[in-house]
Design a protein around this motif. Structure first.
Motif, mmCIF file in Angstrom:
data_model
loop_
_atom_site.group_PDB
_atom_site.id
_atom_site.type_symbol
_atom_site.label_atom_id
_atom_site.label_comp_id
_atom_site.label_asym_id
_atom_site.label_seq_id
_atom_site.Cartn_x
_atom_site.Cartn_y
_atom_site.Cartn_z
ATOM 1 N N CYS A 272 0.828 -1.214 0.000
ATOM 2 C CA CYS A 272 0.000 0.000 0.000
ATOM 3 C C CYS A 272 0.859 1.260 0.000
ATOM 4 O O CYS A 272 0.478 2.277 -0.576
ATOM 5 C CB CYS A 272 -0.952 0.009 1.185
ATOM 6 S SG CYS A 272 -2.293 -1.173 0.985
ATOM 7 N N LYS A 273 2.026 1.177 0.653
ATOM 8 C CA LYS A 273 2.942 2.326 0.645
ATOM 9 C C LYS A 273 3.369 2.655 -0.780
ATOM 10 O O LYS A 273 3.417 3.819 -1.168
ATOM 11 C CB LYS A 273 4.182 2.008 1.480
ATOM 12 C CG LYS A 273 4.187 2.648 2.828
ATOM 13 C CD LYS A 273 5.570 2.558 3.447
ATOM 14 C CE LYS A 273 5.752 3.690 4.423
ATOM 15 N NZ LYS A 273 7.018 3.589 5.161
ATOM 16 N N VAL A 274 3.664 1.623 -1.549
ATOM 17 C CA VAL A 274 4.066 1.822 -2.944
ATOM 18 C C VAL A 274 2.896 2.422 -3.732
ATOM 19 O O VAL A 274 3.070 3.401 -4.468
ATOM 20 C CB VAL A 274 4.518 0.479 -3.586
ATOM 21 C CG1 VAL A 274 4.854 0.667 -5.055
ATOM 22 C CG2 VAL A 274 5.703 -0.108 -2.817
ATOM 23 N N ILE A 275 1.709 1.843 -3.554
ATOM 24 C CA ILE A 275 0.530 2.347 -4.281
ATOM 25 C C ILE A 275 0.267 3.806 -3.885
ATOM 26 O O ILE A 275 -0.026 4.654 -4.732
ATOM 27 C CB ILE A 275 -0.722 1.486 -4.000
ATOM 28 C CG1 ILE A 275 -0.475 0.021 -4.384
ATOM 29 C CG2 ILE A 275 -1.941 2.033 -4.745
ATOM 30 C CD1 ILE A 275 -1.576 -0.948 -3.944
ATOM 31 N N GLU A 276 0.407 4.101 -2.586
ATOM 32 C CA GLU A 276 0.139 5.477 -2.117
ATOM 33 C C GLU A 276 1.067 6.496 -2.737
ATOM 34 O O GLU A 276 0.643 7.585 -3.135
ATOM 35 C CB GLU A 276 0.299 5.543 -0.597
ATOM 36 C CG GLU A 276 -1.017 5.498 0.093
ATOM 37 C CD GLU A 276 -1.004 6.211 1.440
ATOM 38 O OE1 GLU A 276 -1.876 5.871 2.235
ATOM 39 O OE2 GLU A 276 -0.145 7.098 1.690
ATOM 40 N N ASP A 296 -8.065 1.733 -7.673
ATOM 41 C CA ASP A 296 -8.765 0.446 -7.600
ATOM 42 C C ASP A 296 -7.851 -0.707 -7.173
ATOM 43 O O ASP A 296 -8.321 -1.814 -6.940
ATOM 44 C CB ASP A 296 -9.432 0.127 -8.942
ATOM 45 C CG ASP A 296 -10.515 1.148 -9.268
ATOM 46 O OD1 ASP A 296 -11.021 1.793 -8.324
ATOM 47 O OD2 ASP A 296 -10.842 1.321 -10.457
ATOM 48 N N LYS A 297 -6.543 -0.446 -7.085
ATOM 49 C CA LYS A 297 -5.644 -1.472 -6.554
ATOM 50 C C LYS A 297 -5.810 -1.636 -5.051
ATOM 51 O O LYS A 297 -5.324 -2.588 -4.460
ATOM 52 C CB LYS A 297 -4.175 -1.079 -6.815
ATOM 53 C CG LYS A 297 -3.715 -1.160 -8.238
ATOM 54 C CD LYS A 297 -2.184 -0.998 -8.258
ATOM 55 C CE LYS A 297 -1.654 -0.731 -9.648
ATOM 56 N NZ LYS A 297 -0.236 -0.267 -9.596
ATOM 57 N N ARG A 298 -6.460 -0.670 -4.423
ATOM 58 C CA ARG A 298 -6.662 -0.742 -2.970
ATOM 59 C C ARG A 298 -7.912 -1.565 -2.647
ATOM 60 O O ARG A 298 -8.757 -1.787 -3.498
ATOM 61 C CB ARG A 298 -6.799 0.676 -2.382
ATOM 62 C CG ARG A 298 -5.547 1.529 -2.527
ATOM 63 C CD ARG A 298 -4.370 0.999 -1.728
ATOM 64 N NE ARG A 298 -4.600 0.918 -0.297
ATOM 65 C CZ ARG A 298 -4.413 1.909 0.569
ATOM 66 N NH1 ARG A 298 -3.978 3.066 0.142
ATOM 67 N NH2 ARG A 298 -4.631 1.722 1.859
ATOM 68 N N GLY A 299 -8.006 -1.965 -1.379
ATOM 69 C CA GLY A 299 -9.114 -2.826 -0.975
ATOM 70 C C GLY A 299 -10.438 -2.095 -0.769
ATOM 71 O O GLY A 299 -11.461 -2.722 -0.528
ATOM 72 N N GLY A 300 -10.412 -0.760 -0.844
ATOM 73 C CA GLY A 300 -11.598 0.003 -0.450
ATOM 74 C C GLY A 300 -12.640 0.225 -1.533
ATOM 75 O O GLY A 300 -13.430 1.165 -1.445
ATOM 76 N N ALA A 301 -12.666 -0.650 -2.541
ATOM 77 C CA ALA A 301 -13.617 -0.486 -3.642
ATOM 78 C C ALA A 301 -15.037 -0.275 -3.112
ATOM 79 O O ALA A 301 -15.453 -0.927 -2.156
ATOM 80 C CB ALA A 301 -13.587 -1.719 -4.541
ATOM 81 N N LEU A 302 -15.745 0.628 -3.742
ATOM 82 C CA LEU A 302 -17.147 0.933 -3.401
ATOM 83 C C LEU A 302 -17.311 1.601 -2.033
ATOM 84 O O LEU A 302 -18.409 1.714 -1.514
ATOM 85 C CB LEU A 302 -18.047 -0.313 -3.487
ATOM 86 C CG LEU A 302 -18.086 -1.027 -4.838
ATOM 87 C CD1 LEU A 302 -19.040 -2.233 -4.766
ATOM 88 C CD2 LEU A 302 -18.550 -0.085 -5.941
ATOM 89 N N TYR A 303 -16.219 2.035 -1.453
ATOM 90 C CA TYR A 303 -16.291 2.756 -0.183
ATOM 91 C C TYR A 303 -17.241 3.940 -0.286
ATOM 92 O O TYR A 303 -18.102 4.150 0.571
ATOM 93 C CB TYR A 303 -14.881 3.211 0.209
ATOM 94 C CG TYR A 303 -14.775 4.329 1.223
ATOM 95 C CD1 TYR A 303 -15.649 4.407 2.310
ATOM 96 C CD2 TYR A 303 -13.776 5.291 1.120
ATOM 97 C CE1 TYR A 303 -15.531 5.426 3.243
ATOM 98 C CE2 TYR A 303 -13.652 6.306 2.054
ATOM 99 C CZ TYR A 303 -14.532 6.377 3.100
ATOM 100 O OH TYR A 303 -14.418 7.389 4.015
#
Ligand code: G6P
Ligand code: MN
Ligand code: MN
Length: 425
Positions: A272-276, A296-303
């Motif tokens: 996640c650090k890399v994605i951030e 969309d690579k993060r887990g929070g889809a549809l948050y």
């Protein structure tokens, strides 16, 4: 016109949230967004994109950046919580330390989630007290993890009007809809569990229960990006008698999942650090006026869908059904009244009322829920009072921990590593 406060607005998820308000700008007229965070640099970058997104969609809401919780919550109508105490570095420690003791290292599940709760509860209690004082009529909608434990803490120890929220239910329901036969006009489901510990125990296609038939082909449990996929075979599904959320992969495949964590090059937090870093670079580009696909690579889809649809249902008194975290209040006969559960709720201007689940007799699910709820209650006591005995009791109670030597060693190492975030201890 609404005042919305976002606590933890520097999160790279914020553009996702803004997207939700843009989608519903007809139903929700937002006068101002108060973007509160202690990380000024990140907040400015993230909010910069947020503002461009609003403007690109013809919205002229004011966007105010602040590092002051009081300024943000005073007179707010809705307060959205999305904080991460200790940031990703603390998450990475939560993921790594338990692995040393052959325990699961995960952000919200097991020892890692327990530690995240101890760091987060004092901050959330403080925010809740400020809301009680400055904005007693506001709705506090919290997504900060561990979301279920935070709701358990706040709903039983403060008077704020609050709801716990998670995007896993909405993702799983979407997944279940994809499993329906063609041409189904009417769909419904039975939902039971706690946050990150829930099952769909029935699927109704045009009023006919079809879940039991779906067990035949097995189930690929992969509806969340942040959790490694596991395939469930028919025999396992028949023993469970439900479709489990991906977080239950850590329970049903405990050894395999711990091994996966150990063998991985990076923990999820390190990924996640890399994605951030990648996201923040993108957000800085003033030509960017929409939420980038990388998010969309993060887990929070549809948050955003989960959060803003709930705001809409309250604000516009819609009596819609959404899955949120609330006090049981008799909806489940096998849980205490004050136990916070994740449940289908009717949501209107008075808040969320859980729907009663009748004749539920799945002993496997009941047992796991009661066990994990006991762990959560002890964690809340430890989180609020800094009670070492409760902390140890919590870890001894958790179905993924139990063992005394491991529990004590992991607890002592984690308390030491998190000292600066534990004013209660
Ligand atoms: C899921 C959970 C969230 C969690 C997220 C983690 O969707 O429901 O509670 O925060 O995944 O995703 P991340 O990309 O941070 O690993
Ligand atoms: Mn969640
Ligand atoms: Mn109880």
């Amino acid at each position: 016109n609404l005042k919305i406060a976002v606590i933890g607005a520097g999160s790279t998820y914020t553009p996702e949230l803004m997207n939700g308000f843009i989608t519903r700008n007809k139903q929700l007229k937002v006068d101002s967004f108060y973007m509160m965070d202690i990380d000024k640099e990140k907040t400015e970058i993230v909010t910069g994109l947020g503002k461009r997104m609003l403007e690109a969609n013809g919205m002229n809401s004011r966007v105010i950046i602040t590092d002051n919780v009081e300024e943000a919550v005073e007179g707010a109508d809705y307060i959205l919580g999305q904080i991460r105490v200790g940031k990703l570095d603390a998450r990475i420690r939560d993921e790594k330390i338990p692995l040393k003791y052959d325990l699961l290292g995960q952000e919200t599940t097991g020892a890692g989630g327990f530690m995240k709760a101890l760091r987060t509860i004092p901050v959330m209690m403080d925010i809740a007290k400020k809301i009680e004082r400055l904005s007693p009529n506001a709705w506090f909608i919290n997504f900060s993890n561990p979301s279920g434990i935070i709701a358990e803490a706040l709903l039983n120890n403060t008077n704020v009007k609050m709801l716990g929220l998670c995007n896993a239910p909405i993702n799983m329901i979407k997944r279940a809809k994809e499993m329906l036969p063609e041409n189904v006009a009417k769909f419904d489901y039975d939902f039971v569990g706690l946050n990150h510990l829930f099952w769909l125990t029935a699927l109704y296609a045009d009023d006919k229960e079809i879940l039991q038939n779906l067990f035949l082909g097995g189930y690929k449990n992969n509806s969340l990006k942040n959790i490694p996929e596991v395939v469930y075979d028919e025999e396992l599904l028949k023993a469970i008698k439900g479709l489990p959320v991906s977080y239950l992969n850590y329970y049903y495949f405990k050894d395999k999942m711990i091994k996966k964590c150990k063998d991985a090059d990076m923990t999820r937090g390190e990924e996640c650090k890399v994605i951030e870093a990648e996201l923040l670079e993108l957000y800085k580009d003033t030509n960017l006026k929409e939420k980038p696909g990388v998010l969309d690579k993060r887990g929070g889809a549809l948050y955003s869908e989960a959060a803003v649809s709930v705001v809409d249902a309250i604000e516009n008194d819609r009596n819609e059904v959404h899955v949120v975290d609330v006090k049981n209040n008799g909806a489940l006969s096998f849980m205490d009244k004050d136990d916070v559960i994740e449940a289908k709720c009717v949501i209107n201007k008075n808040g969320a009322t859980p729907l009663k689940l009748n004749d539920f007799n799945n002993d496997h699910i009941i047992g796991l829920m009661q066990g994990v709820k006991a762990f959560e209650k002890l964690t809340v006591k430890a989180g609020i009072e800094g009670d070492y005995t409760a902390a140890l009791g919590a870890l001894l109670t958790h179905p993924l921990i139990g063992d005394y030597s491991k529990a004590k060693d992991v607890l002592d190492e984690m308390l030491e590593a998190n000292k600066e975030f534990l004013p209660q201890f």
